[in-house]
Scaffold this motif. Structure first.
Motif, PDB file in Angstrom:
ATOM      1  N   ALA A   1       0.826  -1.205   0.000  1.00  0.00           N
ATOM      2  CA  ALA A   1       0.000   0.000   0.000  1.00  0.00           C
ATOM      3  C   ALA A   1       0.862   1.258   0.000  1.00  0.00           C
ATOM      4  CB  ALA A   1      -0.932  -0.007   1.200  1.00  0.00           C
ATOM      5  N   LYS A   2       1.962   1.232   0.730  1.00  0.00           N
ATOM      6  CA  LYS A   2       2.865   2.399   0.757  1.00  0.00           C
ATOM      7  C   LYS A   2       3.478   2.638  -0.618  1.00  0.00           C
ATOM      8  CE  LYS A   2       4.069   2.066   5.673  1.00  0.00           C
ATOM      9  NZ  LYS A   2       5.110   1.722   6.670  1.00  0.00           N
ATOM     10  N   MET A   3       3.855   1.563  -1.305  1.00  0.00           N
ATOM     11  CA  MET A   3       4.432   1.706  -2.645  1.00  0.00           C
ATOM     12  C   MET A   3       3.406   2.265  -3.620  1.00  0.00           C
ATOM     13  SD  MET A   3       6.842  -1.646  -3.084  1.00  0.00           S
ATOM     14  CE  MET A   3       7.484  -1.000  -4.618  1.00  0.00           C
ATOM     15  N   ALA A   4       2.135   1.970  -3.367  1.00  0.00           N
ATOM     16  CA  ALA A   4       1.059   2.475  -4.227  1.00  0.00           C
ATOM     17  C   ALA A   4       0.527   3.819  -3.741  1.00  0.00           C
ATOM     18  CB  ALA A   4      -0.071   1.455  -4.301  1.00  0.00           C
ATOM     19  N   CYS A   5       1.148   4.389  -2.719  1.00  0.00           N
ATOM     20  CA  CYS A   5       0.779   5.713  -2.183  1.00  0.00           C
ATOM     21  C   CYS A   5      -0.672   5.769  -1.702  1.00  0.00           C
ATOM     22  CB  CYS A   5       1.000   6.798  -3.244  1.00  0.00           C
ATOM     23  SG  CYS A   5       2.708   6.973  -3.747  1.00  0.00           S
ATOM     24  N   ILE A   6      -1.127   4.710  -1.056  1.00  0.00           N
ATOM     25  CA  ILE A   6      -2.491   4.671  -0.546  1.00  0.00           C
ATOM     26  C   ILE A   6      -2.526   4.427   0.953  1.00  0.00           C
ATOM     27  CG2 ILE A   6      -2.788   2.184  -0.991  1.00  0.00           C
ATOM     28  CD1 ILE A   6      -5.469   4.951  -1.365  1.00  0.00           C
ATOM     29  N   ASP A   7      -1.361   4.160   1.552  1.00  0.00           N
ATOM     30  CA  ASP A   7      -1.323   3.822   2.980  1.00  0.00           C
ATOM     31  C   ASP A   7      -1.876   4.955   3.851  1.00  0.00           C
ATOM     32  OD1 ASP A   7      -0.325   2.156   5.316  1.00  0.00           O
ATOM     33  OD2 ASP A   7       0.849   3.984   5.611  1.00  0.00           O
ATOM     34  N   GLU A   8      -1.487   6.199   3.563  1.00  0.00           N
ATOM     35  CA  GLU A   8      -1.953   7.326   4.379  1.00  0.00           C
ATOM     36  C   GLU A   8      -3.470   7.480   4.277  1.00  0.00           C
ATOM     37  OE1 GLU A   8       0.079  10.924   3.577  1.00  0.00           O
ATOM     38  OE2 GLU A   8       2.086  10.103   3.966  1.00  0.00           O
ATOM     39  N   ASP A   9      -4.008   7.348   3.086  1.00  0.00           N
ATOM     40  CA  ASP A   9      -5.461   7.461   2.897  1.00  0.00           C
ATOM     41  C   ASP A   9      -6.194   6.392   3.701  1.00  0.00           C
ATOM     42  OD1 ASP A   9      -4.347   9.122   0.949  1.00  0.00           O
ATOM     43  OD2 ASP A   9      -6.066   8.846  -0.373  1.00  0.00           O
TER      44      ASP A   9
ATOM     45  N   ALA B   1      -6.712   8.394 -12.645  1.00  0.00           N
ATOM     46  CA  ALA B   1      -7.508   9.095 -11.632  1.00  0.00           C
ATOM     47  C   ALA B   1      -6.666   9.652 -10.495  1.00  0.00           C
ATOM     48  CB  ALA B   1      -8.579   8.147 -11.075  1.00  0.00           C
ATOM     49  N   VAL B   2      -5.334   9.621 -10.640  1.00  0.00           N
ATOM     50  CA  VAL B   2      -4.465  10.176  -9.575  1.00  0.00           C
ATOM     51  C   VAL B   2      -3.791  11.427 -10.110  1.00  0.00           C
ATOM     52  CG1 VAL B   2      -4.103   7.894  -8.573  1.00  0.00           C
ATOM     53  CG2 VAL B   2      -2.460   8.783 -10.231  1.00  0.00           C
ATOM     54  N   ASP B   3      -3.367  12.283  -9.201  1.00  0.00           N
ATOM     55  CA  ASP B   3      -2.701  13.527  -9.621  1.00  0.00           C
ATOM     56  C   ASP B   3      -1.283  13.232 -10.102  1.00  0.00           C
ATOM     57  OD1 ASP B   3      -0.707  14.042  -7.230  1.00  0.00           O
ATOM     58  OD2 ASP B   3      -2.625  13.469  -6.323  1.00  0.00           O
ATOM     59  N   GLY B   4      -0.690  14.218 -10.757  1.00  0.00           N
ATOM     60  CA  GLY B   4       0.626  14.028 -11.361  1.00  0.00           C
ATOM     61  C   GLY B   4       1.702  13.678 -10.360  1.00  0.00           C
ATOM     62  N   ARG B   5       1.697  14.309  -9.175  1.00  0.00           N
ATOM     63  CA  ARG B   5       2.729  14.037  -8.175  1.00  0.00           C
ATOM     64  C   ARG B   5       2.634  12.599  -7.675  1.00  0.00           C
ATOM     65  NH1 ARG B   5       3.248  18.195  -3.313  1.00  0.00           N
ATOM     66  NH2 ARG B   5       3.854  19.472  -5.108  1.00  0.00           N
ATOM     67  N   THR B   6       1.398  12.153  -7.403  1.00  0.00           N
ATOM     68  CA  THR B   6       1.211  10.772  -6.937  1.00  0.00           C
ATOM     69  C   THR B   6       1.615   9.782  -8.015  1.00  0.00           C
ATOM     70  OG1 THR B   6      -0.639  11.492  -5.544  1.00  0.00           O
ATOM     71  CG2 THR B   6      -0.464   9.139  -5.992  1.00  0.00           C
ATOM     72  N   GLU B   7       1.261  10.115  -9.257  1.00  0.00           N
ATOM     73  CA  GLU B   7       1.649   9.254 -10.378  1.00  0.00           C
ATOM     74  C   GLU B   7       3.160   9.111 -10.449  1.00  0.00           C
ATOM     75  OE1 GLU B   7       2.111  10.740 -14.574  1.00  0.00           O
ATOM     76  OE2 GLU B   7       0.171   9.720 -14.758  1.00  0.00           O
TER      77      GLU B   7
ATOM     78  N   LEU C   1       5.266   5.551  -9.935  1.00  0.00           N
ATOM     79  CA  LEU C   1       6.127   5.040 -11.004  1.00  0.00           C
ATOM     80  C   LEU C   1       7.578   4.940 -10.545  1.00  0.00           C
ATOM     81  CD1 LEU C   1       4.598   6.907 -14.068  1.00  0.00           C
ATOM     82  CD2 LEU C   1       4.485   4.454 -13.590  1.00  0.00           C
ATOM     83  N   GLN C   2       7.998   5.886  -9.737  1.00  0.00           N
ATOM     84  CA  GLN C   2       9.370   5.821  -9.201  1.00  0.00           C
ATOM     85  C   GLN C   2       9.531   4.606  -8.295  1.00  0.00           C
ATOM     86  OE1 GLN C   2      10.525   9.280  -6.977  1.00  0.00           O
ATOM     87  NE2 GLN C   2      12.707   8.852  -7.161  1.00  0.00           N
ATOM     88  N   ASN C   3       8.520   4.329  -7.463  1.00  0.00           N
ATOM     89  CA  ASN C   3       8.552   3.142  -6.604  1.00  0.00           C
ATOM     90  C   ASN C   3       8.605   1.869  -7.435  1.00  0.00           C
ATOM     91  OD1 ASN C   3       8.448   4.758  -4.335  1.00  0.00           O
ATOM     92  ND2 ASN C   3       6.222   4.559  -4.101  1.00  0.00           N
ATOM     93  N   LEU C   4       7.864   1.866  -8.520  1.00  0.00           N
ATOM     94  CA  LEU C   4       7.835   0.677  -9.377  1.00  0.00           C
ATOM     95  C   LEU C   4       9.190   0.462 -10.057  1.00  0.00           C
ATOM     96  CD1 LEU C   4       4.295   1.014 -11.055  1.00  0.00           C
ATOM     97  CD2 LEU C   4       4.973  -0.474  -9.168  1.00  0.00           C
ATOM     98  N   ARG C   5       9.810   1.547 -10.512  1.00  0.00           N
ATOM     99  CA  ARG C   5      11.095   1.417 -11.184  1.00  0.00           C
ATOM    100  C   ARG C   5      12.169   0.917 -10.228  1.00  0.00           C
ATOM    101  NH1 ARG C   5      11.652   1.044 -16.468  1.00  0.00           N
ATOM    102  NH2 ARG C   5      13.595   2.198 -16.507  1.00  0.00           N
ATOM    103  N   GLU C   6      12.077   1.294  -8.956  1.00  0.00           N
ATOM    104  CA  GLU C   6      13.073   0.867  -7.975  1.00  0.00           C
ATOM    105  C   GLU C   6      13.025  -0.627  -7.712  1.00  0.00           C
ATOM    106  OE1 GLU C   6      12.349   3.231  -4.555  1.00  0.00           O
ATOM    107  OE2 GLU C   6      13.272   5.045  -5.392  1.00  0.00           O
TER     108      GLU C   6
ATOM    109  N   SER D   1       2.968  11.504 -19.347  1.00  0.00           N
ATOM    110  CA  SER D   1       3.952  11.626 -18.281  1.00  0.00           C
ATOM    111  C   SER D   1       4.209  10.288 -17.604  1.00  0.00           C
ATOM    112  CB  SER D   1       3.492  12.652 -17.244  1.00  0.00           C
ATOM    113  OG  SER D   1       2.216  12.286 -16.720  1.00  0.00           O
ATOM    114  N   ALA D   2       3.267   9.371 -17.701  1.00  0.00           N
ATOM    115  CA  ALA D   2       3.430   8.052 -17.096  1.00  0.00           C
ATOM    116  C   ALA D   2       4.411   7.191 -17.878  1.00  0.00           C
ATOM    117  CB  ALA D   2       2.073   7.339 -17.008  1.00  0.00           C
ATOM    118  N   LEU D   3       4.775   7.625 -19.100  1.00  0.00           N
ATOM    119  CA  LEU D   3       5.622   6.788 -19.962  1.00  0.00           C
ATOM    120  C   LEU D   3       7.047   7.329 -20.091  1.00  0.00           C
ATOM    121  CD1 LEU D   3       3.082   6.172 -22.881  1.00  0.00           C
ATOM    122  CD2 LEU D   3       3.387   4.834 -20.799  1.00  0.00           C
ATOM    123  N   GLU D   4       7.329   8.437 -19.450  1.00  0.00           N
ATOM    124  CA  GLU D   4       8.623   9.086 -19.658  1.00  0.00           C
ATOM    125  C   GLU D   4       9.802   8.203 -19.273  1.00  0.00           C
ATOM    126  OE1 GLU D   4       8.600  12.826 -17.703  1.00  0.00           O
ATOM    127  OE2 GLU D   4       7.105  13.712 -19.057  1.00  0.00           O
ATOM    128  N   SER D   5       9.639   7.327 -18.286  1.00  0.00           N
ATOM    129  CA  SER D   5      10.756   6.492 -17.844  1.00  0.00           C
ATOM    130  C   SER D   5      10.772   5.123 -18.517  1.00  0.00           C
ATOM    131  CB  SER D   5      10.697   6.315 -16.320  1.00  0.00           C
ATOM    132  OG  SER D   5       9.467   5.704 -15.939  1.00  0.00           O
TER     133      SER D   5
END
Length: 576
Positions: free
Chosen positions: A442-450, A498-504, A508-513, A528-532
């Protein structure tokens, strides 16, 4: 005709045991009428003793106690076997549903499939329970009573009592054919009603948003009224069974009592014997009722079985092979053309690409360019007519379906959540995962805080299809579910829309790691989701119009570069 011989062979011990107990019960039930007739004659001529009468009464009570416990046993065996059949049929239906391609669900509506799995299975289950009971009990009881009435009492009176039976059999046969047609029609109407209800409940938000409540209510009332009419047709035919049986029974008793009275008057039969005969004739009522009810049950079951068999006979269009795929191999896609069934023009043309382990493939293109079709072929939801998809040089059609699809974790644009807790939804693919593992995903998907801000945290029930969550929250929970699965290949099908650019960017950075061992396919309209991505392909009208990494595609000044400039301008105008 309903074919359950395969199941009767599986459960032969239960059915044989039930029938043998039914035979024993029927033999026991032959004794009381004879004892009553004997008692009547003894009372009339004064030959019966008080102790003999008491012995007869106590013996009769003892027999009925034995019958009581025997009936409990055969009901457990017989109806237990019928209930097991319901489980077998529903399991077979569900397994079939899970194997079929999307085309199957285009032909059969959801409500119709639900009706087949409930009402139709229940009708077949009743045939295997009540049907077997009525058939076996009526034959056993009828034959035994007929033998006693003919051999022990008076065969002439027996034939007289049976005179109305052929007429009843003819009427029941005709009514059985009518109820078969009527019941099948009523089940079809119930399927339509179920489908209307299911689609209305799924689209309740849209219905309210467009103010269509009254139209839907009118449509539901019309469907319910049609179902009522079809059910009434069944009941009209069903209601004709009882009068036929009652008239037959009345005529039979009239003939037997009239004939018996004559035999008693002419001293050819005693009053006790006539009493026994009428009691035995009373036992014949159940076989007559049972035979009529048996025709009714069988015809209902046959109509239901026909509807079930339509689904059972559907062969899966996508079939797996026998091989098991390896691990971390290159996926190679070579598709000269792919055309959807019923279409003339191909949806995909001249597709040639590959994906190595640990690499990220981006797919872009306008709506209808073939992105979803390409994913369907990769997941073997569709098979190409030309070309092939290979994994480690082996055609994926050679692999077992479950093994191949198990290599993927897929997140769609509109993810499905079950009416369970958030933790259970994330752990769907790994129900044995610990709470710590669920939270990490959940943390990697940026949903843990919500999630932690919700009243019950990870134990919060999300409601049907996640109705209590926002679109972005549902997408991130689905991403967490895919990450926890830790599959070899992760597919994000426009699942960050459906997520904002910063969350996206963070996701994606978490996924690349963590991508060293995991290949990733990202389909996105927001570029912007495809830049990397290591490689990006742009689909236009089913073929690859552009390909390369983000920088190379910007330099090509094609559709990708144009869309990238437009989206950057859009962000500026929105003040992001």
């Amino acid at each position: 005709m309903i074919d359950l011989a395969w199941y009767f062979r599986q459960q032969w011990k239960r059915y044989l045991g039930s029938i043998l107990i039914l035979l024993l019960v029927s033999l026991i039930e032959l004794m009381p009428p004879y004892l009553i007739g004997y008692t009547v004659d003894g009372v009339v001529d004064g030959s019966i003793q008080l102790n003999t009468l008491a012995l007869i009464v106590l013996g009769s009570i003892g027999l009925w106690v034995v019958v009581y416990f025997l009936r409990i046993r055969w009901r457990i065996w017989l109806f237990g076997a019928a209930a097991e059949l319901g489980k077998v049929l529903r399991d077979r239906l569900y397994r079939g549903f899970s194997r079929h391609s999307p085309h199957f669900f285009d032909r059969y509506k959801t409500g119709d499939l639900m009706a087949r799995g409930t009402n139709d299975v229940r009708a077949v289950e009743m045939t295997a329970g009540e049907g077997v009971l009525t058939g076996a009990d009526s034959v056993i009881n009828g034959v035994l009573v007929f033998v006693v009435m003919t051999a022990v009492l008076d065969w002439r009176l027996t034939l007289l009592a049976l005179l109305p039976m052929p007429i009843m059999a003819l009427c029941i046969n005709r009514l059985g054919k009518r109820i078969h047609t009527a019941f099948r029609s009523s089940q079809s109407a119930f399927s339509d009603l179920s489908d209307f209800t299911q689609s209305s409940l799924n689209g309740v938000r849209m219905i309210r948003a467009f103010g269509l409540e009254q139209r839907q209510i009118d449509g539901f009332n019309a469907s319910a009224d049609e179902t009522r009419k079809r059910n009434m047709d069944v009941e009209k035919v069903d209601s004709l069974f009882d009068p036929v049986i009652q008239i037959t029974i009345g005529a039979s008793f009239f003939l037997s009592v009239s004939g018996g009275g004559y035999l008693v008057a002419t001293d050819q039969m005693t009053i006790g014997q006539l009493t026994s005969f009428t009691l035995y004739q009373g036992l014949m009522i159940w076989p007559m009722l049972a035979m009529a009810w048996l025709f009714n049950i069988i015809e209902r079951g046959a109509a239901a079985w026909e509807r079930l068999k339509e689904v059972f006979d559907e062969e899966p269009e996508i079939k797996g092979g026998e091989q098991s795929p390896g691990n971390n191999e290159i996926i190679d896609i070579q598709l000269p053309a792919f055309t959807w069934r019923g279409h003339k023009e191909p949806t995909l043309r001249d597709i040639s690409l590959s994906l190595a382990p640990g690499k990220m493939l981006g797919i872009a293109g306008p709506v209808g360019s073939g992105k979803s079709t390409l994913l369907n072929i990769l997941l073997r939801l569709e098979d190409p007519q030309q070309g092939r998809v290979s994994y480690g040089g082996v055609d994926i059609r050679s692999f077992r379906l479950g093994d191949w699809r198990g290599k993927f974790a897929v997140v769609t644009q509109a993810p499905f959540l079950f009416s369970r807790s958030i933790e259970e939804n994330i752990a769907l693919g790994r129900p044995d995962a610990t709470t710590e593992q669920v939270r990490l995903a959940a943390k990697m998907a940026c949903i843990d805080e919500d999630i932690c801000q919700l009243p019950e945290g990870y134990q919060t029930e999300v409601g049907e299809k996640g109705i209590t969550l926002s679109g972005g929250q549902k997408q991130r929970i689905a991403i967490a579910r895919a990450l926890l699965l830790d599959a070899e290949i992760l597919i994000l099908d426009d699942s960050l829309s459906a997520v904002d650019g910063r969350t996206e960017h963070t996701i994606l950075q978490n996924l690349r790691e963590r991508q060293a061992h995991q290949a990733m396919i990202v389909v996105a309209h927001r570029l912007s989701a495809l830049e990397s991505a290591d490689r990006i392909i742009v689909l236009q009208k089913g073929h690859i119009e552009e390909q390369g990494n983000h920088k190379a595609l910007i330099e090509q000044q094609g559709w990708y570069a144009q869309m990238h400039r437009y989206q950057k301008m859009e962000k500026v105008l929105e003040g992001k």
